[in-house]
Scaffold this active site. Structure first.
Site, PDB file in Angstrom:
ATOM      1  N   THR A  17       0.828  -1.215   0.000  1.00  0.00           N
ATOM      2  CA  THR A  17       0.000   0.000   0.000  1.00  0.00           C
ATOM      3  C   THR A  17       0.855   1.255   0.000  1.00  0.00           C
ATOM      4  O   THR A  17       0.431   2.310  -0.483  1.00  0.00           O
ATOM      5  CB  THR A  17      -0.942  -0.027   1.220  1.00  0.00           C
ATOM      6  OG1 THR A  17      -1.830  -1.122   1.059  1.00  0.00           O
ATOM      7  CG2 THR A  17      -1.743   1.240   1.364  1.00  0.00           C
ATOM      8  N   TYR A  28      -8.481   0.873  -3.994  1.00  0.00           N
ATOM      9  CA  TYR A  28      -7.123   1.259  -4.345  1.00  0.00           C
ATOM     10  C   TYR A  28      -6.409   0.007  -4.805  1.00  0.00           C
ATOM     11  O   TYR A  28      -6.844  -1.118  -4.553  1.00  0.00           O
ATOM     12  CB  TYR A  28      -6.393   1.904  -3.162  1.00  0.00           C
ATOM     13  CG  TYR A  28      -5.817   0.934  -2.158  1.00  0.00           C
ATOM     14  CD1 TYR A  28      -6.610   0.361  -1.181  1.00  0.00           C
ATOM     15  CD2 TYR A  28      -4.467   0.584  -2.205  1.00  0.00           C
ATOM     16  CE1 TYR A  28      -6.080  -0.538  -0.265  1.00  0.00           C
ATOM     17  CE2 TYR A  28      -3.932  -0.310  -1.280  1.00  0.00           C
ATOM     18  CZ  TYR A  28      -4.751  -0.861  -0.323  1.00  0.00           C
ATOM     19  OH  TYR A  28      -4.230  -1.749   0.570  1.00  0.00           O
ATOM     20  N   ASP A  95       0.503  -6.378   5.246  1.00  0.00           N
ATOM     21  CA  ASP A  95      -0.249  -7.589   5.613  1.00  0.00           C
ATOM     22  C   ASP A  95       0.652  -8.750   6.031  1.00  0.00           C
ATOM     23  O   ASP A  95       0.336  -9.477   6.965  1.00  0.00           O
ATOM     24  CB  ASP A  95      -1.138  -8.035   4.444  1.00  0.00           C
ATOM     25  CG  ASP A  95      -2.330  -7.113   4.255  1.00  0.00           C
ATOM     26  OD1 ASP A  95      -2.582  -6.261   5.124  1.00  0.00           O
ATOM     27  OD2 ASP A  95      -3.021  -7.258   3.219  1.00  0.00           O
ATOM     28  N   LYS A 167       0.822  -7.384  12.977  1.00  0.00           N
ATOM     29  CA  LYS A 167      -0.230  -6.476  12.515  1.00  0.00           C
ATOM     30  C   LYS A 167      -1.514  -6.803  13.270  1.00  0.00           C
ATOM     31  O   LYS A 167      -1.930  -7.964  13.307  1.00  0.00           O
ATOM     32  CB  LYS A 167      -0.428  -6.618  10.996  1.00  0.00           C
ATOM     33  CG  LYS A 167      -1.435  -5.626  10.442  1.00  0.00           C
ATOM     34  CD  LYS A 167      -1.494  -5.616   8.914  1.00  0.00           C
ATOM     35  CE  LYS A 167      -2.494  -4.561   8.459  1.00  0.00           C
ATOM     36  NZ  LYS A 167      -2.576  -4.418   7.003  1.00  0.00           N
ATOM     37  N   GLU A 304      -1.294 -28.521  29.708  1.00  0.00           N
ATOM     38  CA  GLU A 304      -2.514 -29.327  29.589  1.00  0.00           C
ATOM     39  C   GLU A 304      -2.312 -30.501  28.633  1.00  0.00           C
ATOM     40  O   GLU A 304      -3.081 -31.452  28.630  1.00  0.00           O
ATOM     41  CB  GLU A 304      -3.652 -28.455  29.064  1.00  0.00           C
ATOM     42  CG  GLU A 304      -4.253 -27.538  30.109  1.00  0.00           C
ATOM     43  CD  GLU A 304      -5.452 -26.799  29.547  1.00  0.00           C
ATOM     44  OE1 GLU A 304      -6.567 -27.335  29.601  1.00  0.00           O
ATOM     45  OE2 GLU A 304      -5.260 -25.683  29.015  1.00  0.00           O
TER      46      GLU A 304
HETATM   47  C1  SIN Z   1      -0.773  -2.821   3.054  1.00  0.00           C
HETATM   48  O1  SIN Z   1       0.290  -2.678   2.526  1.00  0.00           O
HETATM   49  O2  SIN Z   1      -1.092  -2.124   4.059  1.00  0.00           O
HETATM   50  C2  SIN Z   1      -1.802  -3.820   2.635  1.00  0.00           C
HETATM   51  C3  SIN Z   1      -1.515  -4.497   1.352  1.00  0.00           C
HETATM   52  C4  SIN Z   1      -0.260  -5.295   1.368  1.00  0.00           C
HETATM   53  O3  SIN Z   1       0.073  -5.900   2.376  1.00  0.00           O
HETATM   54  O4  SIN Z   1       0.388  -5.347   0.313  1.00  0.00           O
END
Ligand code: SIN
Length: 347
Positions: A17, A28, A95, A167, A304
């Site tokens: 992004t 986008y 991501d 994240k 456990e």
């Molecule tokens: C991002 O970059 O925030 C989401 C999309 C990606 O991981 O390429």
């Protein structure tokens, strides 16, 4: 007196992004812009470093592959081995940034900084966060204080260690958190402040580094003796839930998984049918790692679940996606659960 020359920095781009552009409506497209365009949009970068750019890939990080990891490791290693280069910055989608960062922290051999940077808003958005994140990342990668801290992630004025960062939010700028270990530091408009050293083995002290043999970094990229197998062994992540049966575990084994990471409930736990399927997989020689879907805490051995009897491995603090990275590398060395357990306590 003439001013000292600015440090030389290698900027490797993969998309995400931070290189995204808005499309008609609310959408986008990640990775739409080149690294040259991103650098040109922030003229202030020229006050920090002499920047050499390379577009290694152009993708949204949901499409990140082992092949790109390997190319990134090779290009980063080549830059870091060059005495003239101060550090490496990698632009990356947020991501799966934590997986790439952790992978590189295990396979790149250097004491110099490697900093991953991304953005939550596309480059063309109102109040885009990419430009300041990139400025801060380059400031961090060119400060001597970043040496020997391994691979770092910089976003939202924060510095995170590759092992700790995850994240946590779909859209908000403060998405990255470093859980129980906390931040590596903060960076205010290009002024980094470090607070903590990394806690586990990484980079120069990693037995998996360097990934790519020195003689062949540029072209054919054979794997170094430190990682004897490529592609890496298949490891699948299985997400546990109430009422879970054996099906997904057996399907993963049938698909050729040599390792399973269980994103277990609570303390890395599983209901009886799924547990029995994992025990059967471990008996066949599949490495079974218990991690947790909770997002925090430690998964310990033999609380456990009788890991000793069943031949399981406890993930310690690693979340499922990072446990997968370590297990893939570990399985290039050994299938012995006790030896694999040692890796989870060391890295
Ligand atoms: C991002 O970059 O925030 C989401 C999309 C990606 O991981 O390429």
């Amino acid at each position: 007196m003439p001013a000292a020359p600015l440090p030389r920095l290698r900027l490797l781009a993969t998309g995400g992004t931070i290189a995204g552009a808005q499309t008609a409506g609310r959408g986008y497209r990640a990775a739409a812009l080149s690294i040259e365009a991103l650098v040109a949009a922030v003229p202030q970068l020229a006050t920090l470093a002499q920047i050499e750019v390379e577009q290694v890939a152009k993708l949204g990080s949901q499409d990140m592959t082992e092949a790109v990891w390997r190319k990134l490791a090779a290009r980063a290693q080549a830059a870091l081995d060059d005495p003239a280069i101060t550090g490496v910055v990698i632009t990356h989608g947020t991501d799966t940034m934590e997986e790439t960062a952790y992978f590189l922290s295990l396979v790149v051999r250097s004491e110099k900084p490697v900093v991953l940077v991304g953005a939550m808003r596309p480059a063309t958005a109102m109040s885009a966060d990419g430009p300041m994140n990139l400025f801060n990342a380059i400031a961090v990668a060119t400060t001597p204080a970043a040496h020997r801290r391994g691979v770092l992630v910089v976003a939202n004025d924060e510095i995170h260690f590759a092992r700790e960062v995850t994240k946590t939010n779909t859209t908000q700028l403060g998405t990255f958190h470093s859980g129980q270990r906390g931040l590596a530091g903060l960076v205010n408009a290009g002024r980094p402040h470090f607070y903590a050293p990394p806690v586990r083995r990484h980079t120069a002290a990693s037995e998996f580094a360097p990934l790519v043999a020195a003689s062949a970094r540029a072209r054919t990229l054979p794997v170094a003796a430190s990682v004897s197998e490529w592609p890496l062994p298949r490891v699948d992540i299985i997400f546990a839930h109430a009422g879970m049966d054996r099906a997904l575990i057996e399907a993963a084994v049938a698909a050729g998984a040599r390792g399973l990471v269980i994103a277990g409930v609570g303390d890395g736990n599983l209901g009886a049918p799924a547990l029995a399927a994992c025990a059967a997989a471990a008996k066949k020689g599949v490495a079974v790692v218990r991690s947790s879907r909770t997002g925090g805490g430690v998964v310990e051995r033999n609380i456990e679940i009788d890991d000793d009897r069943l031949g399981f491995i406890a993930a310690d603090e690693l979340n499922p996606q990072k446990a997968r990275v370590l297990l893939m590398l570990g399985l290039t060395r050994t299938t012995d659960p006790r030896a694999l357990q040692e890796l989870f306590l060391a890295y």
